[in-house]
Design a protein around this motif. Structure first.
Motif, short mmCIF file in Angstrom:
data_model
loop_
_atom_site.label_atom_id
_atom_site.label_comp_id
_atom_site.label_asym_id
_atom_site.label_seq_id
_atom_site.Cartn_x
_atom_site.Cartn_y
_atom_site.Cartn_z
N PHE A 1 51.58 15.24 59.20
CA PHE A 1 51.49 16.52 58.49
C PHE A 1 50.08 16.62 57.90
N ASN A 2 49.36 17.69 58.27
CA ASN A 2 47.98 17.86 57.76
C ASN A 2 48.00 18.69 56.50
N TYR A 3 47.18 18.27 55.55
CA TYR A 3 47.18 19.00 54.27
C TYR A 3 45.83 18.87 53.59
N SER A 4 45.29 19.99 53.13
CA SER A 4 44.09 19.90 52.29
C SER A 4 44.18 20.94 51.18
N GLN A 5 43.57 20.60 50.08
CA GLN A 5 43.58 21.50 48.91
C GLN A 5 42.20 21.46 48.28
N GLN A 6 41.68 22.63 47.95
CA GLN A 6 40.32 22.68 47.39
C GLN A 6 40.27 23.71 46.26
N TYR A 7 39.82 23.28 45.09
CA TYR A 7 39.59 24.23 44.00
C TYR A 7 38.15 24.72 44.11
N ILE A 8 37.93 26.02 43.96
CA ILE A 8 36.54 26.49 43.98
C ILE A 8 35.98 26.38 42.55
N ASP A 9 34.66 26.58 42.44
CA ASP A 9 34.01 26.38 41.14
C ASP A 9 34.38 27.46 40.12
N HIS A 10 34.93 28.56 40.62
CA HIS A 10 35.25 29.69 39.74
C HIS A 10 36.73 29.74 39.41
N GLY A 11 37.02 30.30 38.23
CA GLY A 11 38.39 30.65 37.87
C GLY A 11 38.42 32.13 37.52
N TYR A 12 39.54 32.60 36.99
CA TYR A 12 39.59 34.02 36.64
C TYR A 12 40.37 34.24 35.35
N LYS A 13 40.05 35.37 34.75
CA LYS A 13 40.71 35.76 33.51
C LYS A 13 40.95 37.26 33.57
N GLU A 14 42.15 37.64 33.19
CA GLU A 14 42.46 39.07 33.22
C GLU A 14 41.90 39.78 31.98
N ILE A 15 41.32 40.96 32.21
CA ILE A 15 40.85 41.80 31.10
C ILE A 15 41.39 43.21 31.36
N HIS A 16 42.31 43.66 30.52
CA HIS A 16 42.93 44.97 30.76
C HIS A 16 42.05 46.11 30.24
N ILE A 17 41.86 47.12 31.09
CA ILE A 17 41.06 48.30 30.70
C ILE A 17 42.06 49.45 30.51
N PRO A 18 42.32 49.82 29.26
CA PRO A 18 43.39 50.80 29.03
C PRO A 18 42.96 52.22 29.39
N PRO A 19 43.92 53.16 29.49
CA PRO A 19 43.53 54.57 29.63
C PRO A 19 42.88 55.05 28.33
N ALA A 20 42.21 56.20 28.37
CA ALA A 20 41.62 56.77 27.14
C ALA A 20 42.75 57.19 26.19
N ALA A 21 42.37 57.51 24.95
CA ALA A 21 43.38 57.85 23.94
C ALA A 21 44.25 59.03 24.39
N ASP A 22 43.66 59.97 25.17
CA ASP A 22 44.46 61.12 25.62
C ASP A 22 45.24 60.82 26.91
N GLY A 23 45.22 59.57 27.33
CA GLY A 23 45.99 59.18 28.52
C GLY A 23 45.23 59.31 29.83
N SER A 24 44.02 59.85 29.78
CA SER A 24 43.26 60.01 31.03
C SER A 24 42.58 58.68 31.42
N ALA A 25 42.13 58.62 32.68
CA ALA A 25 41.49 57.39 33.16
C ALA A 25 40.04 57.32 32.68
N GLN A 26 39.59 56.14 32.31
CA GLN A 26 38.20 55.98 31.85
C GLN A 26 37.25 55.69 33.01
N LEU A 27 37.82 55.33 34.16
CA LEU A 27 37.01 55.05 35.35
C LEU A 27 37.58 55.87 36.50
N ASP A 28 36.77 56.05 37.54
CA ASP A 28 37.24 56.78 38.72
C ASP A 28 38.45 56.06 39.33
#
Ligand code: FAD
Length: 445
Positions: free
Chosen positions: A177-204
């Motif tokens: 059974f062949n197996y390899s596992q590799q971690y890359i140098d980067h990780g990730y973190k979630e950052i939530h970008i909320p809608p504007a106060a009036d409920g509209s989108a702040q980005l396209d």
């Protein structure tokens, strides 16, 4: 062949349960986590995903694409944000095609609901697969609350238990059974970008947003509520890295320096940076994906890849389709042959998308802002438009067709070789649209 045990009720396990139940099998899904439809789990890990053409193809074959279309937001191109806040839009396709952003949780819940509505599917939660006998397809699940272990024997055991698969773990002790596992140098973190106060989108809403900064990047994908799920892909070590940005003040200064236009969109940015978990990124390759006719792996359990092509789940959904195509052709009385063929068909494609995904990280975090790269895309789009039967950009092959990943990658490497001397022409920026350049490309083709 009547009873199938599925270890892991994530995206791929839930889709597979639905598809197999439609074929008349008795399916029992054992999921480690609590039922996400009743309890909020995975705080700060609400990551959304992109569904591409091959994901849709599998959902269509399953007959549930229409239900999933209710919860997606289409993205028609990349919107890059430079440090001055200038934005540039690059369409994904000359034909106006889009990829689909979807909340991972909402998609998983929908797939679970669809599967559980079938009379022959049962989900049991808080059940962690702790051991497997690969010769008999028997699995042992420990109840998270009672700590009791249940033995479950079925005609087929499916490991769809993700990148850290316990079923695969047991298979690693099999000979050859062949197996390899590799971690890359980067990780990730979630950052939530909320809608504007009036409920509209702040980005396209119609774009996937990228803040490319060479060694790292921020990315944003739209949600149905006009907010965006942002993800910071960042190295663990180095001058600017998770290891050097440790306090709220450092985080604030880092975002101010690198993402000044994103800061006003995210009022609690530093709190999010400090409290949301940092997760690693892992590549897993293995083979074969089955043991005789008794055990098979599917989804991330057999091919965890980095997320930069947005194809991990799509590849898993494609596994479901290819497996069922072969099952329909050969019949379950030949399950050993079905699984051997499935494994052989998928491995090289999984390895190809693993390589492609690493390559796309460089493209996203660095090249999308590079004038040479943008020029190459322009030339390719021109050739594609004029000679669609001769040239299709790699991105289109991966995201907008069912061309096997291995073939797309092979063709992509051939295109690289053709474009290398073209891009090295000293005056390419001036002559890119000329007959001379076009003829050079046609000649190489
Ligand atoms: C940041 C990020 C962004 C991504 N973006 C995209 C994208 O845009 N498009 C895309 O196609 N893919 C994307 N992916 C990849 C995608 O998330 C995975 O490929 C996909 O979730 C795989 O589905 P799965 O069902 O195989 O595994 P998972 O979704 O990981 O599900 C595995 C399930 O098994 C359960 N489990 C684990 N261990 C056990 C056990 N021992 N016993 C029982 N149950 C167990 C888990 O609780 C889980 O529910 C992204 C991944 C990341 C990290």
């Amino acid at each position: 062949m009547k009873n199938i045990t599925i270890a892991g009720g994530g995206l791929v396990g839930s889709l597979l349960a639905y598809v197999l139940a439609k074929k008349g099998y008795q399916v029992h899904v054992y999921e480690r986590r609590p039922d996400m439809r009743k309890e909020v789990i995975d705080g700060g890990r609400s990551i959304n995903l992109v569904i591409s053409h091959r994901g849709w193809t599998s959902l269509e074959k399953a007959g549930i694409a229409e239900e999933i279309k209710e919860i997606i937001v289409p993205a028609f191109g990349r919107m890059t944000h430079d440090v001055n806040g200038d934005q540039h839009f690059y369409p994904y396709s000359i034909h106006g095609k889009s990829i689909s952003s979807v909340s991972r949780g909402e998609l998983n819940k929908k797939l679970m609901n669809l599967a559980e509505a079938m009379p022959n599917v049962k989900f049991t939660f808080n059940q962690k697969c702790v051991d497997v006998d690969v010769e008999t397809g028997t699995a042992w699940f420990e109840d998270y609350n009672t700590k009791q272990t249940t033995e479950v024997k079925a005609d087929l055991l499916v490991g769809s238990d993700g990148a850290y698969s316990a079923v695969r773990g047991k298979m690693t002790s099999l000979p050859r059974f062949n197996y390899s596992q590799q971690y890359i140098d980067h990780g990730y973190k979630e950052i939530h970008i909320p809608p504007a106060a009036d409920g509209s989108a702040q980005l396209d809403l119609k774009a996937l947003h990228i803040w490319p900064r060479k060694q790292f990047m921020l990315m944003g994908l739209a949600n149905l509520d006009n907010g965006f799920t942002g993800t910071l892909f960042f190295p663990y070590e180095g001058e600017e890295s998770f290891s050097t940005i440790e306090t709220a003040e450092q985080a604030e200064a880092f975002f101010q320096r690198n993402f000044p236009d994103a800061m006003p969109l995210i009022p609690n940015l530093t709190e999010q940076y400090m409290s949301n978990p940092t997760s690693p990124l892992l590549i897993v390759r293995c083979s074969p994906w089955n043991h005789k006719s008794k055990v098979m792996l599917i989804g991330d359990a057999s091919h965890a890849i980095v997320p930069f092509y947005g194809e991990g789940m799509n590849a898993g959904f494609e596994d479901v389709k290819i497996f069922t195509d072969i099952l329909e052709e050969l019949g379950d009385e030949n399950m050993h042959e079905v699984l051997d063929q499935y494994s052989a068909a998928r491995e090289k494609n999984a390895n190809a998308i693993a390589d492609l995904s690493l390559r796309n990280f460089i493209e996203m975090r660095d090249l999308v802002a590079d004038p040479q790269f943008i020029l190459r895309k322009k030339i390719e789009a021109k050739i594609y438009k004029k000679y669609p039967e001769k040239w299709m950009p790699l991105y289109s092959q991966v995201k907008f067709t069912n061309i096997p990943y291995f073939d797309a990658w092979t063709e992509g490497q051939r295109q690289d070789k053709i474009m290398e001397p073209i891009m090295a022409l000293p005056n390419i920026a001036q002559i890119w649209d000329s007959d001379e350049v076009e003829n050079m490309i046609l000649k190489s083709l």
